[in-house]
Design a protein around this motif. Structure first.
Motif, mmCIF file in Angstrom:
data_model
loop_
_atom_site.group_PDB
_atom_site.id
_atom_site.type_symbol
_atom_site.label_atom_id
_atom_site.label_comp_id
_atom_site.label_asym_id
_atom_site.label_seq_id
_atom_site.Cartn_x
_atom_site.Cartn_y
_atom_site.Cartn_z
ATOM 1 N N CYS A 146 0.833 -1.198 0.000
ATOM 2 C CA CYS A 146 0.000 0.000 0.000
ATOM 3 C C CYS A 146 0.867 1.246 0.000
ATOM 4 C CB CYS A 146 -0.922 0.004 1.226
ATOM 5 S SG CYS A 146 -2.137 1.337 1.139
ATOM 6 N N LEU A 152 -0.274 4.082 1.359
ATOM 7 C CA LEU A 152 -0.609 4.831 2.569
ATOM 8 C C LEU A 152 -0.320 3.944 3.781
ATOM 9 C CD1 LEU A 152 -4.036 6.565 1.680
ATOM 10 C CD2 LEU A 152 -1.726 7.486 1.419
ATOM 11 N N ARG A 153 -0.424 4.541 4.956
ATOM 12 C CA ARG A 153 -0.213 3.791 6.204
ATOM 13 C C ARG A 153 -1.293 4.192 7.202
ATOM 14 N NH1 ARG A 153 2.483 1.410 3.426
ATOM 15 N NH2 ARG A 153 4.707 0.875 3.464
ATOM 16 N N CYS A 154 -2.557 3.983 6.848
ATOM 17 C CA CYS A 154 -3.650 4.404 7.727
ATOM 18 C C CYS A 154 -3.444 3.813 9.121
ATOM 19 C CB CYS A 154 -4.991 3.967 7.157
ATOM 20 S SG CYS A 154 -5.262 4.654 5.520
ATOM 21 N N CYS A 177 -4.960 0.592 10.175
ATOM 22 C CA CYS A 177 -4.859 -0.536 9.243
ATOM 23 C C CYS A 177 -3.440 -1.088 9.125
ATOM 24 C CB CYS A 177 -5.375 -0.098 7.874
ATOM 25 S SG CYS A 177 -5.337 -1.383 6.626
ATOM 26 N N MET A 178 -2.449 -0.186 9.084
ATOM 27 C CA MET A 178 -1.070 -0.633 8.849
ATOM 28 C C MET A 178 -0.122 0.110 9.773
ATOM 29 S SD MET A 178 0.004 -0.775 4.892
ATOM 30 C CE MET A 178 0.791 -2.186 4.225
ATOM 31 N N GLY A 195 -4.468 -4.361 0.708
ATOM 32 C CA GLY A 195 -3.510 -3.400 0.208
ATOM 33 C C GLY A 195 -4.197 -2.401 -0.711
ATOM 34 N N ASN A 203 -7.786 3.700 -2.206
ATOM 35 C CA ASN A 203 -7.568 4.908 -1.399
ATOM 36 C C ASN A 203 -7.531 6.159 -2.275
ATOM 37 O OD1 ASN A 203 -4.947 5.058 -2.527
ATOM 38 N ND2 ASN A 203 -4.059 3.906 -0.824
ATOM 39 N N SER A 215 -5.026 -4.802 5.860
ATOM 40 C CA SER A 215 -4.317 -4.646 4.574
ATOM 41 C C SER A 215 -3.870 -6.003 4.048
ATOM 42 C CB SER A 215 -3.111 -3.727 4.731
ATOM 43 O OG SER A 215 -2.143 -4.337 5.566
#
Ligand code: SAM
Ligand code: SF4
Length: 326
Positions: free
Chosen positions: A20, A22-24, A27-28, A67, A96, A322
């Motif tokens: 991914c 992003l790194r919300c 979530c991650m 992801g 996203n 993810s």
């Protein structure tokens, strides 16, 4: 295809990558998760082969997820190929939105039936704090293009993760006022890092929204594949939706299975159960063997989640969203 409890299963969510951009925070982890080696990720031919078998057994709808699905090279070709699988009637994607500006026309040309953009806030600073990446502008441009061109039905998914006012949820809702974009709120599920976040329950959020916008009236005019309950608001073109796995459990009508990027057919979000299909593919297994595994996994599909249970229990899924595919 029905499962062991007689539920009709016609929908598969396919995670095409565990990577991914992003790194919300829910979530991650900031440093990411160890990526699955390329050799273990399903190739497109393998995804298509599994889909052909699933379609022969009653799957009609496919959701591409991850992801971040748009980071997988060749995603447009995969979309078009899935659209051509006999029996598959509907192929949609959840993204996203970071790469939507570049790929919107390609997705529309490939025949995608709907696009869902995940967007938790419109405030650029807060967006950066939540996603740990400075991509708010790119996502906004992608969304603007998608709204302006209007080639594909569009939905927004928003996960409340703090006080509604602080998160700017009213601004997100405003996206549904002037155009037929549906804004859906997903209750935070206690999966992976999500377990560490507070739950803003649907009733509380609906109360807040009604106090600002007027009555939310239940309606049934939005096509979709799942458990979202929609509401109309006076003066709004789009609808507001709620997907509330915690406060409005919908396991009794569950219609879905998941295929992870490393070829595991998951039958319930919260349990580590299903069928490992990649080893069968690698061993040169036949379609009949794959189908037998799929049918057995379906027969054993759990009755429902245990989101209320605080302590770990046997068979609980330990992976994050993810890695599972949302
Ligand atoms: N990267 C894509 C995206 O963000 O749309 C697709 C994958 S993401 C895992 C799919 C959806 O799951 C997103 O809308 C995301 O907000 C949501 N999600 C992730 N973790 C969640 C959690 N713990 N509870 C509820 N929704 C979650
Ligand atoms: Fe990536 Fe989607 Fe997870 Fe955010 S929610 S980290 S965009 S997979």
């Amino acid at each position: 295809m029905t499962d062991g409890l007689g539920r009709t299963i016609d929908y598969v969510r396919i995670s095409v990558t565990d990577r991914c951009n992003l790194r919300c925070a829910y979530c991650m982890p900031e440093e990411g998760v160890p990526c699955i080696p390329h050799s273990q990720i399903l190739r497109f031919e393998e995804i298509l082969r599994i889909c052909r078998i699933l379609a022969r057994n009653g799957i009609r709808k496919v959701k591409l997820t991850g992801g971040e699905p748009l980071v997988r090279r060749g995603i447009l070709d995969l979309t078009a190929a899935l659209k051509a699988v006999p029996g598959i009637e509907n192929v949609t994607i959840t993204t996203n939105g970071v790469l939507l500006e570049e790929l919107y026309d390609g997705l529309a040309d490939a025949g995608i039936d709907a696009i869902t953009v995940s967007l938790d806030t419109l405030d650029p600073k807060l967006y950066q704090a939540i996603t740990r990446r400075d991509e708010a502008d790119r996502v906004r441009r992608g969304l603007e293009q998608a709204i302006q061109k209007g080639r594909v039905p569009l939905k927004i998914n928003c996960v409340p993760l703090m006080d509604a006012e602080r998160q700017g949820l009213l601004e997100v809702v405003e996206l549904a006022r002037a155009q037929k974009v549906h804004v859906r709120f997903i209750e935070m599920m206690p999966i992976g890092l999500g377990a560490g976040f507070p739950l803003l329950r649907e009733e509380e959020l609906r109360g807040f929204l009604e106090s600002r916008l007027g009555p939310l009236t239940p309606c049934a005019d939005v096509p979709g594949n799942g458990p979202c309950r929609y509401f109309a608001v006076e003066g709004f073109q789009g609808r507001l939706g709620f997907i509330s796995a915690v406060s409005h459990r919908f396991c009794e009508t569950c219609n879905r299975i998941r295929l992870t990027s490393d070829g595991y057919l998951k039958t319930c979000l919260q349990y580590d159960c299903g069928a490992a299909l990649k080893p069968v593919l690698e061993a040169g297994g036949t379609d009949e063997e794959l189908e037998a595994r799929i049918r057995q996994a379906l027969a054993d599909k759990p009755k429902g989640h245990e989101f209320g249970k605080a302590a770990p229990f046997a068979g609980r899924e330990e992976k994050g969203m993810s890695q599972i595919g949302g």
